[in-house]
Write a protein that holds these residues in place. Sequence first.
Motif, PDB file in Angstrom:
ATOM      1  N   PRO A   4       0.696  -1.097  -0.006  1.00 50.50           N
ATOM      2  CA  PRO A   4       0.077  -0.057   0.071  1.00 50.50           C
ATOM      3  C   PRO A   4       0.723   1.417  -0.235  1.00 50.50           C
ATOM      4  CG  PRO A   4      -1.062  -1.588   1.581  1.00 50.50           C
ATOM      5  CD  PRO A   4       0.562  -2.089   0.997  1.00 50.50           C
ATOM      6  N   TRP A   5       1.972   1.321   0.805  1.00 50.94           N
ATOM      7  CA  TRP A   5       2.733   2.604   0.884  1.00 50.94           C
ATOM      8  C   TRP A   5       3.606   2.721  -0.337  1.00 50.94           C
ATOM      9  CZ3 TRP A   5       7.769   3.494   0.555  1.00 50.94           C
ATOM     10  CH2 TRP A   5       8.869   2.208   0.806  1.00 50.94           C
ATOM     11  N   GLY A  70     -12.757  10.051  -3.903  1.00 50.71           N
ATOM     12  CA  GLY A  70     -11.480   9.404  -3.421  1.00 50.71           C
ATOM     13  C   GLY A  70     -10.285  10.313  -4.101  1.00 50.71           C
ATOM     14  N   PRO A  71      -9.232  10.112  -3.143  1.00 49.85           N
ATOM     15  CA  PRO A  71      -8.019  11.163  -3.545  1.00 49.85           C
ATOM     16  C   PRO A  71      -7.402  10.941  -4.708  1.00 49.85           C
ATOM     17  CG  PRO A  71      -7.444   9.530  -1.754  1.00 49.85           C
ATOM     18  CD  PRO A  71      -9.191   9.398  -1.883  1.00 49.85           C
ATOM     19  N   LEU A  72      -7.355   9.831  -5.437  1.00 52.80           N
ATOM     20  CA  LEU A  72      -6.726   9.496  -6.501  1.00 52.80           C
ATOM     21  C   LEU A  72      -7.499   9.993  -7.568  1.00 52.80           C
ATOM     22  CD1 LEU A  72      -3.984   7.683  -7.511  1.00 52.80           C
ATOM     23  CD2 LEU A  72      -5.758   6.278  -8.325  1.00 52.80           C
ATOM     24  N   ARG A  73      -8.707   9.777  -7.651  1.00 51.52           N
ATOM     25  CA  ARG A  73      -9.574  10.235  -8.783  1.00 51.52           C
ATOM     26  C   ARG A  73      -9.497  11.913  -8.598  1.00 51.52           C
ATOM     27  NH1 ARG A  73     -10.672   8.103 -12.523  1.00 51.52           N
ATOM     28  NH2 ARG A  73     -12.450   6.823 -12.172  1.00 51.52           N
ATOM     29  N   MET A  74      -9.171  12.504  -7.603  1.00 46.86           N
ATOM     30  CA  MET A  74      -9.062  13.929  -7.472  1.00 46.86           C
ATOM     31  C   MET A  74      -7.706  14.293  -8.178  1.00 46.86           C
ATOM     32  SD  MET A  74     -11.945  15.191  -6.748  1.00 46.86           S
ATOM     33  CE  MET A  74     -11.581  16.688  -6.963  1.00 46.86           C
ATOM     34  N   LEU A  75      -6.765  13.532  -8.026  1.00 47.21           N
ATOM     35  CA  LEU A  75      -5.378  13.716  -8.651  1.00 47.21           C
ATOM     36  C   LEU A  75      -5.448  13.781 -10.060  1.00 47.21           C
ATOM     37  CD1 LEU A  75      -3.014  11.899  -6.140  1.00 47.21           C
ATOM     38  CD2 LEU A  75      -3.355  14.235  -6.427  1.00 47.21           C
ATOM     39  N   GLN A  76      -6.302  12.923 -10.524  1.00 48.30           N
ATOM     40  CA  GLN A  76      -6.411  12.714 -11.994  1.00 48.30           C
ATOM     41  C   GLN A  76      -7.351  13.919 -12.415  1.00 48.30           C
ATOM     42  OE1 GLN A  76      -8.140   8.911 -11.712  1.00 48.30           O
ATOM     43  NE2 GLN A  76      -7.154   8.018 -13.231  1.00 48.30           N
ATOM     44  N   ARG A 117      -3.952  12.486   2.380  1.00 47.81           N
ATOM     45  CA  ARG A 117      -5.052  11.514   2.827  1.00 47.81           C
ATOM     46  C   ARG A 117      -4.382  10.236   2.580  1.00 47.81           C
ATOM     47  NH1 ARG A 117     -11.443  11.494   2.825  1.00 47.81           N
ATOM     48  NH2 ARG A 117     -11.722   9.165   2.877  1.00 47.81           N
ATOM     49  N   ILE A 118      -4.046  10.111   1.171  1.00 49.58           N
ATOM     50  CA  ILE A 118      -3.317   8.848   0.637  1.00 49.58           C
ATOM     51  C   ILE A 118      -2.204   8.386   1.541  1.00 49.58           C
ATOM     52  CG2 ILE A 118      -2.153   7.490  -1.204  1.00 49.58           C
ATOM     53  CD1 ILE A 118      -3.868   9.251  -2.986  1.00 49.58           C
ATOM     54  N   LEU A 119      -1.110   9.230   1.888  1.00 51.53           N
ATOM     55  CA  LEU A 119       0.017   8.808   2.576  1.00 51.53           C
ATOM     56  C   LEU A 119      -0.299   8.467   4.202  1.00 51.53           C
ATOM     57  CD1 LEU A 119       2.712  11.155   0.832  1.00 51.53           C
ATOM     58  CD2 LEU A 119       2.060   8.759   0.129  1.00 51.53           C
ATOM     59  N   GLN A 120      -0.922   9.481   4.524  1.00 51.24           N
ATOM     60  CA  GLN A 120      -1.157   9.212   6.128  1.00 51.24           C
ATOM     61  C   GLN A 120      -1.865   7.840   6.462  1.00 51.24           C
ATOM     62  OE1 GLN A 120      -0.166  10.894   8.211  1.00 51.24           O
ATOM     63  NE2 GLN A 120      -1.144  10.115  10.249  1.00 51.24           N
ATOM     64  N   ALA A 121      -2.646   7.341   5.582  1.00 51.71           N
ATOM     65  CA  ALA A 121      -3.129   6.207   5.652  1.00 51.71           C
ATOM     66  C   ALA A 121      -2.477   4.954   5.463  1.00 51.71           C
ATOM     67  CB  ALA A 121      -4.415   6.044   4.694  1.00 51.71           C
ATOM     68  N   GLN A 183      -7.389   0.324  -5.437  1.00 53.54           N
ATOM     69  CA  GLN A 183      -6.701   0.116  -4.088  1.00 53.54           C
ATOM     70  C   GLN A 183      -6.329   1.375  -3.105  1.00 53.54           C
ATOM     71  OE1 GLN A 183      -2.514  -1.213  -4.877  1.00 53.54           O
ATOM     72  NE2 GLN A 183      -2.003  -1.230  -2.774  1.00 53.54           N
ATOM     73  N   LEU A 184      -6.359   2.548  -3.967  1.00 53.42           N
ATOM     74  CA  LEU A 184      -6.048   3.777  -3.099  1.00 53.42           C
ATOM     75  C   LEU A 184      -7.476   4.737  -2.890  1.00 53.42           C
ATOM     76  CD1 LEU A 184      -2.705   5.043  -4.667  1.00 53.42           C
ATOM     77  CD2 LEU A 184      -2.942   3.664  -2.612  1.00 53.42           C
ATOM     78  N   ASP A 185      -8.299   4.336  -3.585  1.00 51.40           N
ATOM     79  CA  ASP A 185      -9.600   4.964  -3.349  1.00 51.40           C
ATOM     80  C   ASP A 185     -10.854   4.098  -2.818  1.00 51.40           C
ATOM     81  OD1 ASP A 185      -8.737   7.523  -4.495  1.00 51.40           O
ATOM     82  OD2 ASP A 185      -9.788   7.333  -6.291  1.00 51.40           O
ATOM     83  N   ALA A 186     -10.262   2.789  -1.882  1.00 54.53           N
ATOM     84  CA  ALA A 186     -11.131   2.140  -1.322  1.00 54.53           C
ATOM     85  C   ALA A 186     -11.927   2.576  -0.333  1.00 54.53           C
ATOM     86  CB  ALA A 186     -10.400   0.844  -0.865  1.00 54.53           C
ATOM     87  N   GLU A 187     -11.471   3.629   0.549  1.00 51.77           N
ATOM     88  CA  GLU A 187     -12.333   4.371   1.386  1.00 51.77           C
ATOM     89  C   GLU A 187     -12.895   5.665   0.972  1.00 51.77           C
ATOM     90  OE1 GLU A 187      -9.641   4.901   4.806  1.00 51.77           O
ATOM     91  OE2 GLU A 187      -9.076   2.674   4.876  1.00 51.77           O
ATOM     92  N   ARG A 188     -13.251   5.997  -0.327  1.00 50.75           N
ATOM     93  CA  ARG A 188     -14.165   7.059  -0.408  1.00 50.75           C
ATOM     94  C   ARG A 188     -15.319   6.904  -0.117  1.00 50.75           C
ATOM     95  NH1 ARG A 188     -16.767   6.692  -5.872  1.00 50.75           N
ATOM     96  NH2 ARG A 188     -16.745   4.685  -6.595  1.00 50.75           N
ATOM     97  N   GLU A 189     -15.953   7.915   0.037  1.00 48.97           N
ATOM     98  CA  GLU A 189     -17.315   8.097   0.724  1.00 48.97           C
ATOM     99  C   GLU A 189     -18.405   8.611  -0.518  1.00 48.97           C
ATOM    100  OE1 GLU A 189     -17.271  10.590   3.949  1.00 48.97           O
ATOM    101  OE2 GLU A 189     -15.140   9.801   4.355  1.00 48.97           O
ATOM    102  N   PRO A 190     -18.874   7.775  -1.496  1.00 52.74           N
ATOM    103  CA  PRO A 190     -19.660   8.316  -2.721  1.00 52.74           C
ATOM    104  C   PRO A 190     -21.005   8.596  -2.136  1.00 52.74           C
ATOM    105  CG  PRO A 190     -19.521   5.737  -2.556  1.00 52.74           C
ATOM    106  CD  PRO A 190     -18.375   6.305  -1.494  1.00 52.74           C
ATOM    107  N   GLN A 191     -21.637   8.568  -0.946  1.00 44.19           N
ATOM    108  CA  GLN A 191     -22.815   9.144  -0.571  1.00 44.19           C
ATOM    109  C   GLN A 191     -22.648  10.266  -0.184  1.00 44.19           C
ATOM    110  OE1 GLN A 191     -25.329   7.378  -1.707  1.00 44.19           O
ATOM    111  NE2 GLN A 191     -23.901   5.662  -2.679  1.00 44.19           N
ATOM    112  N   ARG A 192     -21.363  10.916   0.263  1.00 45.61           N
ATOM    113  CA  ARG A 192     -21.363  12.189   0.767  1.00 45.61           C
ATOM    114  C   ARG A 192     -21.694  13.172  -0.321  1.00 45.61           C
ATOM    115  NH1 ARG A 192     -16.026  14.221   4.075  1.00 45.61           N
ATOM    116  NH2 ARG A 192     -16.692  16.429   4.535  1.00 45.61           N
ATOM    117  N   PRO A 193     -22.685  13.899   0.238  1.00 36.25           N
ATOM    118  CA  PRO A 193     -23.295  15.010  -0.724  1.00 36.25           C
ATOM    119  C   PRO A 193     -22.371  16.245  -1.025  1.00 36.25           C
ATOM    120  CG  PRO A 193     -24.059  15.562   1.489  1.00 36.25           C
ATOM    121  CD  PRO A 193     -23.461  14.227   1.654  1.00 36.25           C
ATOM    122  N   TRP A 194     -22.528  16.310  -2.345  1.00 33.17           N
ATOM    123  CA  TRP A 194     -21.686  17.659  -2.937  1.00 33.17           C
ATOM    124  C   TRP A 194     -21.923  19.238  -2.075  1.00 33.17           C
ATOM    125  CZ3 TRP A 194     -20.944  17.448  -8.969  1.00 33.17           C
ATOM    126  CH2 TRP A 194     -20.243  16.223  -9.360  1.00 33.17           C
TER     127      TRP A 194
END
Length: 403
Positions: A4-5, A70-76, A117-121, A183-194
């Motif tokens: 993971p790291w 997810g943090p990876l998607r936001m990097l893209q 967020r990715i690295l701290q986890a 792997q890196l966006d596994a803990e995203r919160e898709p239900q979180r409102p915009w």
Amino acid sequence: MLKPWVAALSATLLMQTVGTFLGQTIPVVAPLMTAELGLRPETVGNFSSVNTLGAILFLLFGTPFVARHGPLRMLQFGALVGSLALLAAAAGIVWLLPVAALVMGIGYGPTGPAGSRILQATAPPRHRVLIFSVKQAGAPAGGALAGLVAAPIAALYGWQAALLSAIVVALACAVLIQPLRPQLDAEREPQRPWRDAFTAKRLAAPVNALRMHRVLPPLTLQAFAFAALQGSLFSFTVTWLVERHGYSLTAAGSLFAAMQVAGVVGRLVLGWAADRLGDATRSLSLHGLVAAALSAAWVLLGPDAPAPLALLLAVGAGFTAASWNGIFLAEVARVAPADRVAEASSGAILLCFLGYLSAPTAFAWAVTMTGSWTLPYLVACGLLAVVSLVVFALRVGDAVRNR
């Protein structure tokens, strides 16, 4: 599957490099671009400031999107948005440049909170500062890439060709990291409102971030002063060398790249040292005094010195003035509550980015008013030195009271 790291560091380092490469391409080609568009050379500072304003807007309102997508998607997302901004700038329409700068900054904004967020986890605790510093080494690496690649392309084929080349690189890298998303966006919160991103509460996020731990206010003050000096050096070095000292664009780009490469090495070496010392705030205070001194030496002596000495002074300035970011972000992530790392990082980075926002505009104004490029550089060096002394005194006072 990668550990993971390792996956986390690989993706965040790559996209940090890409984000900075996109942002530094404009300052590198600025002598050609401003001349062709009929602009004063120092106006590149205004582009840099508006760029930073865009990053601040993302840091203020974008953290919920990091959680949702997810943090990876936001990097893209950042690479795509930055590419669109360069495409707008390449059109060569003056009124589009501020828009392009703002959009560029919005694209760069996710690199801090998403990367943290990715690295701290995933980062092993005993190497956390070093790992954060390796990731942040992508910033000067991206600048070096701009100096080594964009400057020669601009000199040979025009500044628009350099911008288009940067776009191709950014989009290719965004596609390259896609296999790591599960792997890196596994803990995203898709239900979180915009709508969480656009509430009045978000405006208080920077102040709330500083309240999370008593070390954050002096640490962020230190980061502000570092950002002001780094922003001044990296926004104007190429234009200053070309306009005032007669360097060719390729030669100026090479010295700029040397400063950036030195920043890469500095982030690794000083990140490792900060892990050993265990006191990031005091470490950064001493670091700031050295950075101010070496940057002043580069400004006063470097451009007109013999080539070996000029290179040595440029390397010294880059090694110290561009190597603070990873230590800062690692300390913010360390002291923040585990579930609020992205929020704390966004708030603290936003406040330190005020240095990147204000310094280039103030620098450009000073050049226009006084005709001197040396004076604003020395003011930025002096600010960092004074703040470093103040923060060091505060930290020593805290240590004495806690005995």
